[in-house]
Design a protein around this motif. Structure first.
Motif, PDB file in Angstrom:
ATOM      1  N   VAL A  28      85.756  -1.770 -48.880  1.00 52.24           N
ATOM      2  CA  VAL A  28      86.885  -2.136 -48.011  1.00 52.24           C
ATOM      3  C   VAL A  28      87.827  -0.945 -47.872  1.00 52.24           C
ATOM      4  N   GLU A  29      88.135  -0.299 -48.984  1.00 55.20           N
ATOM      5  CA  GLU A  29      89.062   0.837 -48.933  1.00 55.20           C
ATOM      6  C   GLU A  29      88.470   2.026 -48.180  1.00 55.20           C
ATOM      7  N   LEU A  30      87.156   2.193 -48.247  1.00 52.94           N
ATOM      8  CA  LEU A  30      86.530   3.331 -47.572  1.00 52.94           C
ATOM      9  C   LEU A  30      86.573   3.216 -46.057  1.00 52.94           C
ATOM     10  N   ASP A  31      86.974   2.063 -45.545  1.00 51.29           N
ATOM     11  CA  ASP A  31      87.172   1.958 -44.099  1.00 51.29           C
ATOM     12  C   ASP A  31      88.202   2.973 -43.627  1.00 51.29           C
ATOM     13  N   GLY A  91      93.207   8.327 -50.412  1.00 50.30           N
ATOM     14  CA  GLY A  91      94.133   7.701 -51.350  1.00 50.30           C
ATOM     15  C   GLY A  91      93.765   6.313 -51.776  1.00 50.30           C
ATOM     16  N   TYR A  92      92.494   5.950 -51.722  1.00 49.18           N
ATOM     17  CA  TYR A  92      92.168   4.578 -52.089  1.00 49.18           C
ATOM     18  C   TYR A  92      92.261   4.393 -53.599  1.00 49.18           C
ATOM     19  N   VAL A  93      92.561   3.147 -53.988  1.00 54.43           N
ATOM     20  CA  VAL A  93      92.946   2.864 -55.364  1.00 54.43           C
ATOM     21  C   VAL A  93      91.775   2.938 -56.325  1.00 54.43           C
ATOM     22  N   THR A  94      90.607   2.435 -55.931  1.00 50.82           N
ATOM     23  CA  THR A  94      89.512   2.326 -56.881  1.00 50.82           C
ATOM     24  C   THR A  94      89.006   3.690 -57.358  1.00 50.82           C
ATOM     25  N   THR A  95      89.195   4.754 -56.574  1.00 55.63           N
ATOM     26  CA  THR A  95      88.802   6.078 -57.067  1.00 55.63           C
ATOM     27  C   THR A  95      89.691   6.519 -58.222  1.00 55.63           C
ATOM     28  N   VAL A 140      98.441  -6.423 -49.867  1.00 56.22           N
ATOM     29  CA  VAL A 140      96.999  -6.454 -50.110  1.00 56.22           C
ATOM     30  C   VAL A 140      96.310  -7.326 -49.064  1.00 56.22           C
ATOM     31  N   ARG A 141      96.909  -8.459 -48.728  1.00 56.55           N
ATOM     32  CA  ARG A 141      96.323  -9.353 -47.722  1.00 56.55           C
ATOM     33  C   ARG A 141      96.236  -8.666 -46.362  1.00 56.55           C
ATOM     34  N   ASP A 142      97.288  -7.923 -46.012  1.00 59.52           N
ATOM     35  CA  ASP A 142      97.281  -7.199 -44.741  1.00 59.52           C
ATOM     36  C   ASP A 142      96.208  -6.112 -44.752  1.00 59.52           C
ATOM     37  N   PHE A 143      96.069  -5.422 -45.888  1.00 56.67           N
ATOM     38  CA  PHE A 143      95.041  -4.378 -45.994  1.00 56.67           C
ATOM     39  C   PHE A 143      93.657  -4.993 -45.832  1.00 56.67           C
ATOM     40  N   GLU A 197      92.784  -7.726 -44.214  1.00 59.12           N
ATOM     41  CA  GLU A 197      92.559  -8.162 -42.847  1.00 59.12           C
ATOM     42  C   GLU A 197      92.284  -6.984 -41.912  1.00 59.12           C
ATOM     43  N   ARG A 198      92.865  -5.810 -42.208  1.00 59.23           N
ATOM     44  CA  ARG A 198      92.681  -4.657 -41.336  1.00 59.23           C
ATOM     45  C   ARG A 198      91.414  -3.856 -41.635  1.00 59.23           C
ATOM     46  N   HIS A 199      90.913  -3.935 -42.870  1.00 59.91           N
ATOM     47  CA  HIS A 199      89.830  -3.018 -43.256  1.00 59.91           C
ATOM     48  C   HIS A 199      88.568  -3.690 -43.770  1.00 59.91           C
ATOM     49  N   ARG A 200      88.504  -5.014 -43.770  1.00 59.25           N
ATOM     50  CA  ARG A 200      87.287  -5.667 -44.273  1.00 59.25           C
ATOM     51  C   ARG A 200      86.114  -5.417 -43.346  1.00 59.25           C
TER      52      ARG A 200
END
Length: 259
Positions: free
Chosen positions: A100-103, A115-119, A251-254, A256-259
């Motif tokens: 999701v973050e890699l979008d 800047g994604y969190v999981t990295t 987080v919910r907005d993120f 919805e925008r990147h899933r």
């Protein structure tokens, strides 16, 4: 005309000089520790790692874009949750939050590309888990969501199996990142399932080496077959953690925008 003698300055109290000296020594020591932690991996930074561990929760530095250890694997953090339905616990499918973050990287030309969190979470989640001994891992790796422990109880039991104060410090460092992952898992899963309230969450880390250089010129199937076997660790179930309403909305907005 008589000249006035200059008045002598009062001497500083001895304790003030001691305090200033201690603060200066502490500041210089902290500056040295930060410098060692920021260096590319080498003999000196490895030797200093025990003294720099307190920076782990607040300061992260890696050199994965450069020699001697550039990125050589795909790393993924996934989340899974459990919720109650008709008196029973239902376990969700795994949510690949890294994907999701890699979008941001794949479909956004400007802004937030790395800047994604999981990295940031991936390395500490593994490095803080490894110092736990076998008894501590048996407690941390809760296999069933119905057996989930509250956070104070979890820490108390992890500390109780060892009398070593250094182990206690390692437990606290482990729980810093464990709590961060549980909090992100809670908010991400509840964004994915807005009509559900999670009662337990867990995360999994997965790493797979990139295609070896000698196989780069082959077709897609051959390149995939040449990759090393993935390595995965599934963490134990945890009590959900939720942030403020604004944080949950972010987080919910993120999602919805990147899933």
């Amino acid at each position: 005309m008589q000249r006035e003698e200059p008045t002598a300055r009062p001497r500083q109290p001895w304790w003030r000089l001691v305090v200033v000296g201690l603060v200066a020594v502490a500041a210089a020591g902290h500056l040295l520790v930060v410098t060692l932690a920021a260096l590319p991996p080498n003999t000196y930074s490895d030797a200093a790692r025990p003294a720099t561990s307190y920076l782990g929760a607040y300061f992260a530095q890696n050199w994965r874009l450069f020699a001697p250890n550039p990125v050589s694997s795909d790393r993924v953090v996934r989340f899974q949750g459990a919720y109650e339905q008709d008196g029973e616990l239902v376990v969700t499918d795994w949510l690949d939050w890294t994907d999701v973050e890699l979008d941001l990287v794949r479909h956004r030309l400007v802004g937030g590309r790395a800047g994604y969190v999981t990295t940031k979470l991936y390395g500490p989640l593994g490095s803080r888990y490894r110092p736990l001994d076998a008894d501590q891992r048996a407690i941390a790796d809760i296999a069933e969501p119905v057996e989930v422990l509250g956070w104070p109880t979890l820490r108390r039991e992890l500390v109780a199996v060892s009398d070593d104060q250094l182990d206690d410090r390692q437990v606290d460092l482990y729980l810093v990142y464990d709590r961060a992952a549980a909090r992100l898992a809670t908010e991400a899963l509840e964004a994915q399932h807005p009509d559900r309230r999670m009662v337990a969450v867990r995360y999994a880390t997965r790493s797979q080496g990139v295609t070896p250089w000698g196989s780069r010129g082959e077709d897609a199937e051959a390149r995939e077959r040449a990759r090393p076997t993935p390595v995965q660790r599934i963490n134990g179930w945890r009590e959900p953690l939720r942030g403020t309403a604004a944080e949950r909305a972010s987080v919910r907005d993120f999602w919805e925008r990147h899933r």
